[in-house]
Design a protein around this motif. Structure first.
Motif, PDB file in Angstrom:
ATOM      1  N   LEU A  50       1.300   2.172  -3.418  1.00 26.25           N
ATOM      2  CA  LEU A  50       0.002   2.280  -4.100  1.00 26.25           C
ATOM      3  C   LEU A  50      -0.346   1.008  -4.865  1.00 26.25           C
ATOM      4  CD1 LEU A  50       0.259   5.976  -5.315  1.00 26.25           C
ATOM      5  CD2 LEU A  50      -0.829   5.088  -3.250  1.00 26.25           C
ATOM      6  N   ASN A  51      -0.033  -0.130  -4.271  1.00 24.25           N
ATOM      7  CA  ASN A  51      -0.311  -1.465  -4.828  1.00 24.25           C
ATOM      8  C   ASN A  51       0.374  -1.702  -6.166  1.00 24.25           C
ATOM      9  OD1 ASN A  51      -1.899  -2.101  -2.584  1.00 24.25           O
ATOM     10  ND2 ASN A  51      -3.731  -1.267  -3.536  1.00 24.25           N
ATOM     11  N   ALA A  63       0.834  -1.207   0.000  1.00 25.97           N
ATOM     12  CA  ALA A  63       0.000   0.000   0.000  1.00 25.97           C
ATOM     13  C   ALA A  63       0.871   1.262   0.000  1.00 25.97           C
ATOM     14  CB  ALA A  63      -0.944   0.003   1.198  1.00 25.97           C
ATOM     15  N   HIS A  77      -4.095   4.397   3.221  1.00 32.54           N
ATOM     16  CA  HIS A  77      -5.406   3.912   3.662  1.00 32.54           C
ATOM     17  C   HIS A  77      -6.308   3.624   2.462  1.00 32.54           C
ATOM     18  CE1 HIS A  77      -4.695   5.871   7.820  1.00 32.54           C
ATOM     19  NE2 HIS A  77      -4.276   4.634   7.795  1.00 32.54           N
ATOM     20  N   GLN A  78      -6.245   4.474   1.449  1.00 30.12           N
ATOM     21  CA  GLN A  78      -7.042   4.238   0.243  1.00 30.12           C
ATOM     22  C   GLN A  78      -6.560   2.990  -0.481  1.00 30.12           C
ATOM     23  OE1 GLN A  78      -6.541   7.974  -1.788  1.00 30.12           O
ATOM     24  NE2 GLN A  78      -8.304   8.914  -0.788  1.00 30.12           N
ATOM     25  N   ALA A  79      -5.251   2.796  -0.569  1.00 25.83           N
ATOM     26  CA  ALA A  79      -4.706   1.613  -1.238  1.00 25.83           C
ATOM     27  C   ALA A  79      -5.067   0.341  -0.479  1.00 25.83           C
ATOM     28  CB  ALA A  79      -3.188   1.733  -1.382  1.00 25.83           C
ATOM     29  N   THR A  92      -2.870   9.022   3.874  1.00 17.25           N
ATOM     30  CA  THR A  92      -4.197   8.964   3.250  1.00 17.25           C
ATOM     31  C   THR A  92      -4.180   8.031   2.049  1.00 17.25           C
ATOM     32  OG1 THR A  92      -4.671  11.221   3.978  1.00 17.25           O
ATOM     33  CG2 THR A  92      -6.021  10.353   2.178  1.00 17.25           C
ATOM     34  N   GLU A  93      -3.158   8.135   1.221  1.00 14.95           N
ATOM     35  CA  GLU A  93      -3.051   7.252   0.052  1.00 14.95           C
ATOM     36  C   GLU A  93      -2.881   5.792   0.468  1.00 14.95           C
ATOM     37  OE1 GLU A  93      -0.964  10.247  -3.209  1.00 14.95           O
ATOM     38  OE2 GLU A  93       0.308   9.233  -1.724  1.00 14.95           O
ATOM     39  N   ALA A 100      -7.747  -0.026   1.338  1.00 14.36           N
ATOM     40  CA  ALA A 100      -9.180  -0.227   1.113  1.00 14.36           C
ATOM     41  C   ALA A 100      -9.440  -0.785  -0.278  1.00 14.36           C
ATOM     42  CB  ALA A 100      -9.937   1.089   1.291  1.00 14.36           C
ATOM     43  N   GLN A 101      -8.639  -0.397  -1.257  1.00 15.80           N
ATOM     44  CA  GLN A 101      -8.811  -0.895  -2.621  1.00 15.80           C
ATOM     45  C   GLN A 101      -8.178  -2.255  -2.817  1.00 15.80           C
ATOM     46  OE1 GLN A 101      -6.995   2.139  -4.962  1.00 15.80           O
ATOM     47  NE2 GLN A 101      -8.723   3.538  -4.792  1.00 15.80           N
TER      48      GLN A 101
END
Length: 180
Positions: A123-124, A120, A157-159, A154-155, A161-162
């Protein structure tokens, strides 16, 4: 609306909230999922640690897979500022195929959950390199030619979640029932 009706709605609302909290706690503490996963082990499978760890509990080595001098130490400092345990930093001796990658993450069965968190931070886009015979829980981070910077919180956590719904078991592994 009468006072009795308001009071009744308030009591029903409080009971509904308590019920939702009770169900959530029960689902989180459910131990049957781990026992079921352990029974899915085949003979010869290695036990994997799929727990998502906090950065302070993740051990990594950082290697520079590029020609940029000092990149490993820069990334090491970035990871240390994010509370990771950086054990080693230096140049990667085998740089083949890393120029066109953001990063390569090498890990074994004990590092499956740590790998999931670490990817993450890229960014995966980091390439996995699973090593079945690896015994430790350390993840090697090899920085590639396409690397720009680590993701922001923040990025990350988004990664996460995705991500694909949590750590995926690599071939020839199963969930360690003692770690669920």
């Amino acid at each position: 609306m009468s006072f009795a009706r308001v009071r009744a709605l308030l009591v029903v609302g409080v009971l509904a909230v308590i019920a939702v909290v009770f169900v959530a706690v029960t689902l989180v503490r459910d131990t049957q999922a781990g026992k079921q996963a352990a029974s899915d082990c085949n003979e010869g499978d290695k036990l994997a640690d799929t727990r998502l760890r906090l950065p302070k509990d993740i051990k990594i080595n950082v290697y520079n897979g590029t020609d940029s001098v000092g990149l490993a130490n820069t990334v090491k400092t970035d990871f240390q500022n994010r509370q990771f345990q950086v054990l080693k930093a230096g140049d990667e001796p085998n740089r083949k195929g890393i120029d066109d990658a953001v990063a390569v993450l090498r890990y074994g069965p004990r590092g499956v959950g740590s790998y999931h968190v670490l990817k993450a931070y890229f960014l995966n886009e980091a390439e996995p390199e699973f090593q079945l015979d690896r015994e430790d829980d350390v993840v090697d981070v090899v920085i590639g030619g396409e690397f720009k910077q680590l993701a922001t919180i923040t990025e990350v956590h988004q990664a996460l979640a995705q991500g694909s719904g949590g750590p995926q078991l690599p071939p020839q592994t199963c969930v360690d029932p003692d770690l669920t």
